[in-house]
Design a protein around this motif. Structure first.
Motif, mmCIF file in Angstrom:
data_model
loop_
_atom_site.group_PDB
_atom_site.id
_atom_site.type_symbol
_atom_site.label_atom_id
_atom_site.label_comp_id
_atom_site.label_asym_id
_atom_site.label_seq_id
_atom_site.Cartn_x
_atom_site.Cartn_y
_atom_site.Cartn_z
ATOM 1 N N GLY A 187 0.818 -1.210 0.000
ATOM 2 C CA GLY A 187 0.000 0.000 0.000
ATOM 3 C C GLY A 187 0.852 1.259 0.000
ATOM 4 O O GLY A 187 1.808 1.367 0.761
ATOM 5 N N LYS A 188 0.517 2.205 -0.858
ATOM 6 C CA LYS A 188 1.317 3.425 -0.971
ATOM 7 C C LYS A 188 1.394 4.168 0.353
ATOM 8 O O LYS A 188 2.438 4.716 0.723
ATOM 9 C CB LYS A 188 0.740 4.327 -2.061
ATOM 10 N N PHE A 189 0.292 4.206 1.074
ATOM 11 C CA PHE A 189 0.277 4.893 2.370
ATOM 12 C C PHE A 189 0.091 3.921 3.539
ATOM 13 O O PHE A 189 -0.126 4.354 4.675
ATOM 14 C CB PHE A 189 -0.824 5.955 2.397
ATOM 15 N N GLY A 190 0.182 2.617 3.254
ATOM 16 C CA GLY A 190 0.095 1.636 4.319
ATOM 17 C C GLY A 190 -0.972 0.596 4.065
ATOM 18 O O GLY A 190 -1.409 0.376 2.925
ATOM 19 N N SER A 191 -1.437 -0.052 5.125
ATOM 20 C CA SER A 191 -2.436 -1.115 4.999
ATOM 21 C C SER A 191 -3.131 -1.323 6.341
ATOM 22 O O SER A 191 -2.637 -0.922 7.397
ATOM 23 C CB SER A 191 -1.789 -2.423 4.532
ATOM 24 N N ILE A 192 -4.290 -1.988 6.263
ATOM 25 C CA ILE A 192 -5.084 -2.308 7.451
ATOM 26 C C ILE A 192 -5.451 -3.786 7.402
ATOM 27 O O ILE A 192 -5.756 -4.315 6.331
ATOM 28 C CB ILE A 192 -6.380 -1.468 7.519
ATOM 29 N N ALA A 193 -5.413 -4.456 8.548
ATOM 30 C CA ALA A 193 -5.867 -5.844 8.643
ATOM 31 C C ALA A 193 -6.649 -6.026 9.942
ATOM 32 O O ALA A 193 -6.228 -5.536 10.999
ATOM 33 C CB ALA A 193 -4.688 -6.814 8.596
ATOM 34 N N LEU A 194 -7.798 -6.699 9.852
ATOM 35 C CA LEU A 194 -8.657 -6.957 11.002
ATOM 36 C C LEU A 194 -9.114 -8.405 10.955
ATOM 37 O O LEU A 194 -9.266 -8.981 9.873
ATOM 38 C CB LEU A 194 -9.898 -6.049 10.983
ATOM 39 N N LEU B 148 -2.752 -1.705 11.988
ATOM 40 C CA LEU B 148 -2.766 -0.519 11.133
ATOM 41 C C LEU B 148 -1.327 -0.130 10.851
ATOM 42 O O LEU B 148 -0.556 0.112 11.779
ATOM 43 C CB LEU B 148 -3.490 0.645 11.819
ATOM 44 N N SER B 149 -0.944 -0.110 9.578
ATOM 45 C CA SER B 149 0.409 0.264 9.173
ATOM 46 C C SER B 149 0.338 1.510 8.299
ATOM 47 O O SER B 149 -0.485 1.590 7.381
ATOM 48 C CB SER B 149 1.089 -0.866 8.395
ATOM 49 N N VAL B 150 1.218 2.472 8.580
ATOM 50 C CA VAL B 150 1.231 3.740 7.856
ATOM 51 C C VAL B 150 2.605 3.938 7.231
ATOM 52 O O VAL B 150 3.636 3.798 7.900
ATOM 53 C CB VAL B 150 0.907 4.928 8.794
ATOM 54 N N ARG B 151 2.615 4.264 5.932
ATOM 55 C CA ARG B 151 3.845 4.557 5.202
ATOM 56 C C ARG B 151 3.875 6.078 4.997
ATOM 57 O O ARG B 151 3.273 6.593 4.050
ATOM 58 C CB ARG B 151 3.845 3.822 3.863
ATOM 59 N N PRO B 152 4.579 6.836 5.864
ATOM 60 C CA PRO B 152 4.460 8.301 5.853
ATOM 61 C C PRO B 152 5.125 8.989 4.669
ATOM 62 O O PRO B 152 4.693 10.075 4.267
ATOM 63 C CB PRO B 152 5.127 8.710 7.172
ATOM 64 N N SER C 189 3.557 0.881 12.576
ATOM 65 C CA SER C 189 2.399 0.001 12.745
ATOM 66 C C SER C 189 1.936 -0.011 14.193
ATOM 67 O O SER C 189 2.743 0.083 15.121
ATOM 68 C CB SER C 189 2.736 -1.438 12.317
ATOM 69 N N TYR C 190 0.625 -0.123 14.346
ATOM 70 C CA TYR C 190 0.023 -0.331 15.660
ATOM 71 C C TYR C 190 -0.850 -1.580 15.545
ATOM 72 O O TYR C 190 -1.689 -1.692 14.649
ATOM 73 C CB TYR C 190 -0.819 0.867 16.077
ATOM 74 N N ALA C 191 -0.627 -2.539 16.426
ATOM 75 C CA ALA C 191 -1.348 -3.806 16.346
ATOM 76 C C ALA C 191 -1.729 -4.281 17.736
ATOM 77 O O ALA C 191 -1.186 -3.814 18.747
ATOM 78 C CB ALA C 191 -0.490 -4.865 15.644
#
Length: 371
Positions: free
Chosen positions: A190-197, A220-224, A235-237
């Motif tokens: 993902g260009k700005f990150g990804s989400i998984a639940l 939640l992962s963020v690519r700043p 990432s916050y998990a």
């Protein structure tokens, strides 16, 4: 009379020729069907094997070992629907079959996916069955040394890498540059990150369900800076639910995770805290969960045209048990890898664990074969 015999022979010959043509046509279409099935199917393996020398207190022993083995069977029905079955080979360490290589399922799921974009969301996926969990699956794509050890929270029994349930993931903002995907990593691009639940039984893929609770896990992962530093992600998990025992001990895990990937350097740093764990074993006999906290770091440096890597990891977890005793568990890893081809590699490593002053270590010479 001769004409009748000739006509009869001609009719019989025509019948056999027609039958052969029909048979050839059936065989041809069967072969085409088999080719179509093979084209949409994929079989691969990942095997860890080699020699291990253990040092425990004043004693030591050694062994040749097949440490782990995965066989992946994947089948695509169309561009939206596919399935995967992954048997997991491991050594049976108890019961009548102690010492045998036993097979169990690591993954068994149906996958629904769409490569389209819906606003900021790209390439949504839905997995149902025995599926990877949100955080460990992400971390394994960054730290490629499963041949040495499980990821730290998995090793400490806080989280597990797979479980029975349903999970969904999506990329944010399209996909990162193709050059980065080809030369560094195409996992969760993902260009700005990804989400998984996901929602799971909670006990893990190798455990029965011992209560009626279901657990919720997320990442939640963020690519700043996707243009300047595409390898940098924050990432916050975590996970929330009950431990997998009849006492329903509390389980609440939170972790912050920094990762950086480039052609020559991989770096991760992690802080975590947890009330209990997925097994329900981080608790007293009444089901009161312990509070644990800790950190973990991993570093890989590649050199000599990326043919070699020097890598290391350090993790520590602390908690206080029901007697008031402070428990500290530390894991230290250092190693050297020679990259043979793609994921295939030869690894020499020292893996040492220390629990309240008691040290166990193993020196390994391992091959990772990815076929």
């Amino acid at each position: 009379m001769r004409n009748i015999v000739f006509l009869s022979a001609l009719m019989v010959l025509q019948h056999f020729v027609y039958a052969q043509e029909v048979n050839d046509s059936i065989i041809y279409h069967q072969n085409q069907r088999i080719l179509q099935l093979l084209e949409s199917s994929k079989i691969s393996t990942q095997i860890f094997l080699g020699y291990r020398y253990y040092v425990e207190g004043n004693g030591n022993f050694n062994e040749f070992s097949v440490k782990r083995g995965y066989i992946n069977f994947e089948k695509s029905l169309n561009k939206y629907l596919s399935g995967r079955i992954t048997p997991d080979l491991t050594i049976d360490k108890e019961g009548d079959g102690e010492g045998d290589l036993e097979m169990r399922l690591k993954y068994c799921y149906v996958e629904l996916k769409d490569e389209g974009s819906y606003g900021v969301f790209t390439s949504p996926k839905l997995l149902i069955g025995e599926v990877p969990t949100p955080f460990i699956d992400f971390e394994e794509k960054v730290n490629a040394y499963r041949v040495v050890a499980s990821q730290y929270l998995d090793d400490m029994k806080i989280l597990t890498s797979a479980d029975f349930g349903v999970t969904t993931s999506v990329l944010l903002g399209g996909k990162v540059d193709e050059g980065y995907q080809k030369t560094v990593s195409n996992a969760y691009p993902g260009k700005f990150g990804s989400i998984a639940l996901g929602v799971f039984n909670g006990g893990g893929y190798h455990a029965l369900e011992f209560n009626n609770n279901k657990t919720f896990q997320w990442r939640l992962s963020v690519r700043p800076m996707p243009e300047r530093l595409p390898g940098l992600q924050f990432s916050y998990a975590g996970a929330h639910g009950k431990g997998n025992t009849a006492l329903y001990p509390d389980w609440d895990t939170h972790t912050g995770f920094l990762s950086y990937e480039s052609r020559r350097l991989v770096l991760t740093g992690q802080l975590f805290r947890s009330l209990g764990n997925h097994e329900g074993t981080l608790a007293d006999s009444l089901g009161n969960s312990y509070k644990a906290k800790g950190l973990n770091a991993f570093l890989e440096v590649k050199f000599l045209k990326n043919r070699f890597s020097l890598f290391g990891a350090y993790g520590v977890m602390r908690y206080t048990d029901y007697t008031g005793t402070d428990i500290e568990k530390t894991r230290e890893i250092i190693g050297l890898a020679y990259h043979i081809y793609k994921k295939n590699k030869f690894v020499i490593d020292l893996n040492r664990s220390i629990s309240n002053g008691k040290c166990k270590g193993v020196i390994e010479f391992m091959f990772e074969l990815a076929l």
